[in-house]
Design a protein around this motif. Structure first.
Motif, PDB file in Angstrom:
ATOM      1  N   ALA A   1       3.112  18.073 -27.086  1.00  0.00           N
ATOM      2  CA  ALA A   1       4.095  17.020 -26.866  1.00  0.00           C
ATOM      3  C   ALA A   1       3.500  15.666 -27.250  1.00  0.00           C
ATOM      4  N   GLN A   2       2.242  15.467 -26.861  1.00  0.00           N
ATOM      5  CA  GLN A   2       1.559  14.223 -27.244  1.00  0.00           C
ATOM      6  C   GLN A   2       1.418  14.139 -28.767  1.00  0.00           C
ATOM      7  N   TRP A   3       1.047  15.252 -29.363  1.00  0.00           N
ATOM      8  CA  TRP A   3       0.931  15.292 -30.821  1.00  0.00           C
ATOM      9  C   TRP A   3       2.269  14.919 -31.452  1.00  0.00           C
TER      10      TRP A   3
ATOM     11  N   GLY B   1       7.173  19.734 -30.511  1.00  0.00           N
ATOM     12  CA  GLY B   1       5.860  20.040 -29.966  1.00  0.00           C
ATOM     13  C   GLY B   1       5.997  20.996 -28.798  1.00  0.00           C
TER      14      GLY B   1
ATOM     15  N   GLU C   1       2.143  20.942 -23.460  1.00  0.00           N
ATOM     16  CA  GLU C   1       1.860  19.559 -23.095  1.00  0.00           C
ATOM     17  C   GLU C   1       1.041  18.814 -24.145  1.00  0.00           C
ATOM     18  N   ALA C   2       0.000  19.458 -24.643  1.00  0.00           N
ATOM     19  CA  ALA C   2      -0.833  18.811 -25.660  1.00  0.00           C
ATOM     20  C   ALA C   2      -0.006  18.543 -26.904  1.00  0.00           C
TER      21      ALA C   2
ATOM     22  N   TYR D   1      13.297  14.580 -26.228  1.00  0.00           N
ATOM     23  CA  TYR D   1      12.465  14.085 -25.130  1.00  0.00           C
ATOM     24  C   TYR D   1      12.536  14.975 -23.900  1.00  0.00           C
TER      25      TYR D   1
ATOM     26  N   ILE E   1       4.756  13.116 -30.353  1.00  0.00           N
ATOM     27  CA  ILE E   1       5.096  11.694 -30.241  1.00  0.00           C
ATOM     28  C   ILE E   1       4.369  10.886 -31.309  1.00  0.00           C
ATOM     29  N   ALA E   2       3.093  11.210 -31.528  1.00  0.00           N
ATOM     30  CA  ALA E   2       2.321  10.493 -32.540  1.00  0.00           C
ATOM     31  C   ALA E   2       2.813  10.822 -33.949  1.00  0.00           C
TER      32      ALA E   2
ATOM     33  N   ASP F   1      -0.074  25.042 -29.508  1.00  0.00           N
ATOM     34  CA  ASP F   1      -1.538  25.052 -29.396  1.00  0.00           C
ATOM     35  C   ASP F   1      -2.190  25.707 -30.608  1.00  0.00           C
TER      36      ASP F   1
END
Length: 432
Positions: free
Chosen positions: A341-343, A335, A338-339, A362, A345-346, A387
């Motif tokens: 990175a969250q994606w 990812g 920042e956005a 990580y 992880i999910a 993005d």
RNA sequence: GUGGGCGUAGCUCAACGGGAUAGAGCACUGGACUGUGGCUCCAGGGGUUGGGGGUUCGAGUCCCCUCGCCCACCCCA
């Protein structure tokens, strides 16, 4: 460095584990194919078990055991060999049941402890793969045990292994032989080395095994156990040889091999490898028809084998053999931002829940760094999103093997990757 | 347990007979390539020279002790 591993022990690091697993899994497979079942016994036993079975006068018991007393004052010993614990478990759990003629065939892979001075191929903790066949006196079973070892070495690419075979007699003929040997040696005592003069009383058979040239010369004309076997032992030995020849196993009769454990009777054998220096025994074993009784059970014949796994791996190393890199497998999730990175992880969690091998970085480093990592770790795919992809609800799936990539909707990507992963599991040529 | 050899970055090894800031390759990190791995090039981080003591103006180098590994004996897997 504050702490070091104890002398003579080894850490088996991640890059060596595939070699270990290959050896262990090969042994398990072959032992299972031969009708042996796995048994796991405690790493320590009552000290007396080893003293009584292995023999108080042997080097193993006299000076190599890790013996300690626990807080209850019991004397316990870290397993110095594999057979006695198996025999103890065989009796304690009544594995033979109510059929005294039943043959119980067991195998184990376990650490073994001996307080020796370490050198290459000799450790204070090493690992043995072994088998024990209890309940039958058939010479065909002796041959089966050797056949199993033979196939094991060959499956691991060790083709240059010599089998040395001998018979050490039984309680009937061995004492007679020992006296004859003593009588012969008595006349040559002055020519023997210091150790052998000591052995003369304690264990004259050992003198045959001495490598000192002077002792060799003395024993060159000594009577040999093989020439004095009782009828029963002679018949057994001939029968073992016949079956080995039938099976197609080549061997050399070596009247000098004497095993270091007192419980052996009749058949004694050793497998010797090449390119291993002085510690060249890859395995050994023999028949022990009096052991079960000595351990407090009913008279029960038995035959077994122990293979030193460290030496097997050393022998493979000497031949330049190694487990190849496994096929590329799984998905590395990247990812960017920042956005994303969250994606990531999910997305990673969903892949894992679907049973796919998957990981991410990580540290969320540069794309370049993460791609390099994915490649080095042997992943098949990289799932990349920044993005740009996120705004379209898509993910870039790159195949690291074919160096091709495509954009897929997130849902479709998970489905695609998990179906590819299932295919990897069935069709892959990877192992270890 | 006996005798001998050797311990220098994560790994493999350099460093005249004691001399300055202990070097190289591989690996690692970053860059060339501002969002794409393997190849190439450039740069960077990394060492109480196994540990302790001694000799010396000065020790990776010499001496002693100790720990570990290796080789042979021994024993065995």
């Amino acid at each position: 460095m504050r702490y070091k591993r104890p002398r003579g022990t080894q850490d088996i690091l991640p890059d060596q584990v595939s070699e270990w697993r290959l050896a262990e899994e090969t042994f398990r497979r072959i032992a299972n194919d031969f009708g042996y079942s796995e048994i796991r016994t405690p790493i320590f036993e009552e000290t007396d078990l080893f003293v009584r079975s292995v023999g108080a006068e042997t080097d193993i018991v006299a000076k190599e055991m890790y013996t300690f007393s626990d807080r209850g004052g019991r004397s316990l010993t870290l397993r110095p060999e594999g057979t006695a614990p198996v025999v103890r478990a065989f009796l304690e759990n009544n594995l033979q049941g109510t059929d005294p003629g039943r043959v119980v065939k067991l195998f184990y892979i376990a650490p073994v402890f001996r307080y020796d001075r370490p050198q290459a191929g000799r450790y204070r903790q090493h690992h043995q793969a072994g088998i024990e066949a209890l309940g039958s006196a058939s010479p065909a079973l002796d041959a089966e045990v050797m056949h199993l070892a033979w196939l094991f070495y060959s499956a691991l690419g060790l083709e240059q292994v010599d089998l040395l075979l001998n018979s050490v007699g039984c309680t009937v003929c061995r004492p007679v032989y020992v006296e004859r040997l003593r009588a012969y040696l008595a006349g040559h005592a002055r020519a023997l080395c210091d150790d052998c003069r000591r052995r003369y009383e304690a264990n004259p058979l050992r003198i045959l095994d001495c490598k000192n040239p002077a002792c060799r010369q003395v024993t060159a004309d000594a009577p040999m156990m093989l020439d004095v076997l009782c009828d029963d032992c002679a018949r057994h030995f001939a029968e073992v040889r016949k079956v080995l020849e039938t099976i197609g196993i080549t061997y050399q009769v070596d009247p000098r091999i004497v095993r270091g454990l007192d419980y052996y009777t009749k058949t004694a054998f050793e497998f010797v490898g090449k390119g291993l220096g002085a510690q060249d025994a890859l395995g050994g074993g023999g028949r022990y028809d009096g052991l079960v009784e000595a351990c407090g059970g009913p008279p029960t014949p038995g035959v077994g084998l122990g293979i030193g796994l460290e030496r097997v791996l050393l022998a493979r190393q000497a031949l330049g053999l190694s487990v190849g890199a496994p096929a590329r497998r799984g998905v590395f999730v990247i990812g960017l931002g920042e956005a994303a990175a969250q994606w990531a992880i999910a997305f990673l969690a969903r892949l894992r829940a679907a049973g796919v091998r998957a990981d991410l970085d990580y540290r969320f480093r540069s794309l370049r760094a993460q791609m390099r990592h994915a490649d080095a770790m042997g992943f098949r795919y990289a799932a990349i999103a920044g993005d740009e992809e996120l705004s379209r609800g898509e993910v870039t799936v790159r195949d690291l093997e074919t160096a091709t990539q495509e954009s897929l909707p997130t849902e479709g990507a998970i489905e695609y990757l998990s179906s590819m992963s299932r295919r990897e599991h069935c069709g892959g040529n990877a192992h270890g």
